[in-house]
Design a protein around this motif. Structure first.
Motif, PDB file in Angstrom:
ATOM      1  N   ARG A 103      -8.352   2.656   0.568  1.00  0.00           N
ATOM      2  CA  ARG A 103      -8.049   1.717  -0.578  1.00  0.00           C
ATOM      3  C   ARG A 103      -6.580   2.907  -1.663  1.00  0.00           C
ATOM      4  O   ARG A 103      -6.883   3.945  -1.698  1.00  0.00           O
ATOM      5  N   THR A 141       0.996  -1.397  -0.269  1.00  0.00           N
ATOM      6  CA  THR A 141       0.316  -0.372   0.233  1.00  0.00           C
ATOM      7  C   THR A 141       0.816   1.121   0.147  1.00  0.00           C
ATOM      8  O   THR A 141       2.097   1.168   0.406  1.00  0.00           O
ATOM      9  N   THR A 183     -12.270   6.488  -1.422  1.00  0.00           N
ATOM     10  CA  THR A 183     -12.232   5.822  -0.152  1.00  0.00           C
ATOM     11  C   THR A 183     -13.916   5.057  -0.969  1.00  0.00           C
ATOM     12  O   THR A 183     -14.144   6.095  -1.801  1.00  0.00           O
TER      13      THR A 183
END
Lengths: 360, 581
Positions: free
Chosen positions: B357, B251, B280
């Motif tokens: 994310r 990430t 998001t």
């Protein structure tokens, strides 16, 4: 011989004063204090014209110089040295000049920066001791001269008791240390004629002015040295001779006469240099007109000087104010020699008798 | 016909040796000695024992080559070089151990090899290297450089048993040079090096057999620098690409935290949000389990009350909020419904609850990489770099070094707080030494150092010199004729040199400001000292005046007054004294 000022008496007093000065400092040091002196301030703010004394005098302001002050200690030391130097001179009856003083200091490691600094220390010493430097045998370079029937008696070393008549030499006799320190014995003259320039002095001797007017002739040589001013003062005081001063007919000539009469601000700390009763007997502005003298235009500097003199307290008298106004009006000036236009003897034969009569 | 060809790095520097400081025989011999001394000192700094550096410069016995060929031998007691790296370290340009983000004298992996390369092209002789890292073996190599291929050629290799566990490196090779003319600079260089390395013993034997010994005065060494990560402000696209290619982070927040200096969770999230790398979900698309997870996370959050989240938020209420919201993503949604809660708190909450994310770093497109780098420069929330990667000399060691080499009457030193330019941390140290053995010249002497290297050439172009010239020294009671040395030391992970030859420091406003402030600090202290000194001198002069004139006044007054004995003026002189000697 009315008021005799004994030269030797004065010498004693000078030495006494110098000794006392030293003793005062010595005493201060013995008491554990940094030696100091107090003397009248000679700053412009403390110089006043006194109509009573008829000369400039110092006011009440005093300055204190202390050797504790780092800026004062060097000049202070130089002053003490100068006193010591003067004392030695006077004691040994030697003379010296301001230039000598400047150089002599170097031998004692109290050297002066320049001549003005050394001169100023000598002036300090005059103020502290109360006598002119000529009294402790420091003479200026410039010398003036005298001619006429006056018998003097020397006090200088090697000549003590010897007498001399001032008519003995046709060029006149230099007013140096020996004459200055001499006692007057006798004279047959009735007056003193002081002349600004050497040429005319010689002409007067040649034309026997001294006989014709029964006069003592004094050559000033421009602005008169202090020794001459003191000498004229003595002639006037001791021998009660009236004094006539002949100068060029311009503001500078006027002032030569005035300094003899009323002194200068620079000498405000001294006495016996002025002859208040002396007369300025020419050349006046009115003479330029009356005698139709050849003349020059006044320069801007001359005019500026006249305006200065007009305000000067010494020039308060009617004659002075009248002549200044006249000069400013005609805008002309004339030299003593201008009379030669009417022949070389005109000044002696015609002008002088008329003038002396007019002034008297 | 135009022909195109490729040249190797070694070939490039062979052709352009001027830029590395090998312009002429005078400069070359100075540069060779200097590069190798710096490598030696770097190696000893790493080994943690007080440095011993031995330098011998002698005429080469090979008479065929002529008088201007010298043999240079430099040895140290440093960490040594692992055997497998020895050939490349000395036989390959741009191979080194210093491409790390921490302060070291060398930075380019160039100097040492350039010296050897210069030796080779002027004498065509191999270089001999002896090194051990303190293991049971000592390795000896004879190498030459294949310039066209930038590869070492190993001519000979022997192994010795290392009974005494010696560690260090010795290098010896021949080179053309002009020592007699380079001598003043070399000696000055060694002197200044000794000044800034007071914990080193440096021995130099020159071709005439003269011994110069710079002895250490302390065994204290400055704390060694720690290696550091790149600071976001200092990163360019190329660096970013390399990092992105090798990372194993899945990430972006992890990527940011792992590869950059002083980036934590909060900062990484704030930055990524700022840079537009965070996605998001639309609240309306949340499933039931997502909503309860979100509510749970909010309840768990410590930020409650006035500026935080409400106490008893139920799943039902949340569902109600979600139904009525206008926001298209969770961050906005949270911001509108929980006014007063800081954005960073929301981001952390969402991140912890797994609602954030981001792309996998390895999958970033090149335009995204460019954007990321650009945004990094724009974002003002990064912390300034810390200075653990720096190793300034420190005020004490600087003082000791100056005392040792300059023997001044007075020293003042100052170390500035760490600062940064373009993401590179740096520290400025300044000092002024006055009087003592320092000669009074027409102008103030300036000693410049960067990462403990003396800089001797191109003084006029240097930022420190420009700053010194721009200051009004008269304000500090300093006049050019005074015996003064001004010293400036800049240490940084990346010293802003203008050339590969490392001779002067470029004009960076941040660096300039620190240098100026550092100089002002020491100048002020010098001013205090000079004022006091002047006062003492004035008082002494004053006393001299009294001692000169008072006795004269006493003498003349005694004569005038006709006394025998002079008055006692000792008391007066004593009272004129303001202090005792």
């Amino acid at each position: 011989m009315k008021t005799k000022i004994s030269v030797s008496e004065k010498k004693k007093e000078v030495l006494e004063n110098l000794r006392n000065f030293g003793a005062r400092l010595y005493g201060q040091m013995e008491e554990g204090a940094f030696p100091w002196i107090k003397m009248p301030s000679r700053s412009i703010q403390n110089i006043f014209y006194s109509p009573e004394v008829r000369q400039y005098i110092l006011g009440d302001k005093a300055v204190r110089r202390s050797s504790r002050n780092i800026r004062h200690i060097r000049p202070f030391t130089q002053l003490v040295w100068a006193a010591y130097f003067a004392y030695e001179l006077a004691k040994n009856r030697k003379t010296s000049t301001l230039r000598d003083v400047y150089y002599s200091a170097q031998a004692f490691d109290v050297a002066f920066k320049d001549q003005p600094e050394s001169n100023s220390i000598i002036t300090d010493l005059e103020t502290v001791v109360g006598f002119a430097r000529e009294d402790f045998n420091v003479f200026p370079e410039e010398r003036s001269a005298i001619f006429g029937d006056l018998t003097i008696e020397y006090t200088v070393r090697g000549y003590e008791g010897r007498q001399y008549n001032l008519m003995s030499h046709p060029d006149g006799v230099m007013i140096g240390p020996a004459i200055t320190s001499a006692e007057f014995v006798k004279t047959s003259t009735d007056m003193v004629i002081a002349i600004e320039k050497g040429g005319l002095f010689t002409r007067f001797i040649e034309e026997e002015v001294h006989k014709k007017f029964n006069a003592l002739l004094v050559l000033l040589g421009g602005q008169a040295p202090r020794a001459s001013r003191h000498f004229i003062y003595r002639l006037n005081k001791e021998l009660e001779l009236p004094v006539h001063i002949f100068t060029d007919g311009d503001p500078w000539g006027m002032h030569i006469a005035m300094v003899i009469i009323s002194g200068s601000a620079n000498a405000a700390h001294l006495r016996d240099l002025t002859t208040p009763d002396a007369r300025w007997s020419g050349v006046w502005a009115t003479d330029i007109v009356d005698y139709r003298l050849p003349s020059d235009e006044l320069t801007p500097v001359d005019i500026k000087r006249l305006y200065e003199l007009q305000k000067d307290p010494r020039y308060k008298g009617d004659l002075w104010q009248k002549e200044i106004k006249k000069f400013l009006k005609i805008r002309k000036k004339a030299e003593q020699e201008a009379f030669s236009r009417y022949g070389l003897t005109y000044i002696v034969d015609k002008y002088l008798p008329e003038k002396l009569k007019e002034v008297a | 016909m135009v022909t195109f060809e490729e040249i190797s790095p070694a070939d490039f520097f062979y052709r352009n040796r001027d830029i590395a400081g090998f312009t002429n025989p005078v400069r070359a011999i100075f540069s060779a000695l200097r590069e190798l001394v710096e490598n030696a000192l770097d190696a000893t700094d790493l080994s943690g024992v007080p440095s011993e550096v031995y330098i011998r410069l002698s005429h080469d016995n090979d008479t065929e080559l002529g008088d201007d060929v010298y043999r240079l031998r430099i040895g140290d007691n440093g960490c040594g070089i692992p055997a497998r790296h020895i050939p490349s370290a000395f036989g390959q340009v741009l191979f080194g151990s210093k491409y790390k983000l921490k302060q070291a004298r060398g930075t380019f992996g160039l100097g040492g090899t350039m010296a050897i390369l210069y030796g080779q092209i002027t004498t065509h002789k191999p270089v001999n290297i002896v090194s051990s890292t303190g293991t049971s073996r000592i390795y000896k190599y004879a190498l030459m450089i294949d310039i066209q291929r930038n590869r070492p050629l190993i001519l000979d290799r022997t192994i010795q048993i290392n009974k005494e566990q010696w560690h260090g490196t010795f290098i010896e090779f021949s080179l053309e040079g002009d020592y007699s003319r380079a001598m003043p600079k070399i000696l000055e260089y060694l002197k200044q090096t000794a000044l800034v390395t007071p914990y080193a013993n440096i021995t130099f034997v020159d071709p005439k057999g003269r011994l110069y010994k710079f002895t250490r005065v302390t065994t204290k060494t400055p704390p060694p620098p720690k290696e550091t990560l790149p600071h976001p402000y200092g990163v360019d696209v190329e660096t970013m690409q390399r990092l992105q290619r090798i990372t194993d982070c899945q990430t972006m927040p992890d990527f940011m935290q792992k590869h950059f200096h002083r980036v934590g969770e909060t900062i990484s999230l704030s930055f990524l949000d700022f840079a537009g790398f965070i996605r998001t979900s639309d609240p309306k698309n949340l499933k039931g389990e997502d909503i309860s997870r979100l509510v749970k996370a909010i309840k768990k959050n410590k930020k409650k009350g006035k500026n935080g989240f409400s106490h008893n938020l139920s799943v039902k209420e949340m569902q109600h909020f979600i139904r009525n919201t206008q926001s298209g993503n969770l961050v906005d949604f949270m911001k509108t419904h929980f006014k007063g809660v800081e954005k960073s708190v929301i981001l952390r909450l969402l991140h912890a609850a797994g609602f954030i994310r981001t792309k996998a770093p390895r999958k970033l497109r090149s335009d995204e990489i460019v954007k990321l780098v650009r945004m990094m420069k724009k974002f003002d929330g990064f912390l300034p770099p810390d200075a653990s990667c720096l190793s300034p000399l420190g005020e004490d060691l600087l003082k000791v070094g100056i005392l040792k080499e300059l023997k001044p009457e007075y020293i003042v030193v100052s170390q500035r707080k760490p600062s940064t330019y373009s993401g590179h941390p740096f520290i400025v140290e300044t000092a002024i030494a006055y009087g003592g053995d320092i000669p009074a010249k027409d102008d103030i002497l300036i000693y410049r150092f960067a990462n403990r290297i003396p800089l001797l050439y191109d003084e006029a172009s240097d930022i420190c010199v420009k700053v010194i010239r721009s200051m009004n020294w008269r304000r500090y009671k300093v006049s050019p004729s005074m015996p003064i040395v001004i010293l400036v030391h800049i240490c940084s992970t990346k010293v802003p040199y203008k050339t590969v030859g490392k001779e002067f420091i470029a004009d960076r406003p941040e660096v300039k400001k620190e240098v100026l402030n550092g100089l002002r600090e020491v100048a002020r202290q010098l001013q205090h000292f000079l004022t006091k000194k002047e006062y003492v001198a004035r008082e002494r002069r004053r006393l001299d005046v009294f001692s000169k004139y008072l006795p004269k006044i006493a003498k003349f007054s005694t004569n005038l007054a006709g006394k025998e004995k002079e008055p006692n003026i000792k008391v007066l002189l004593r009272s004129a004294r303001k202090f005792e000697d």
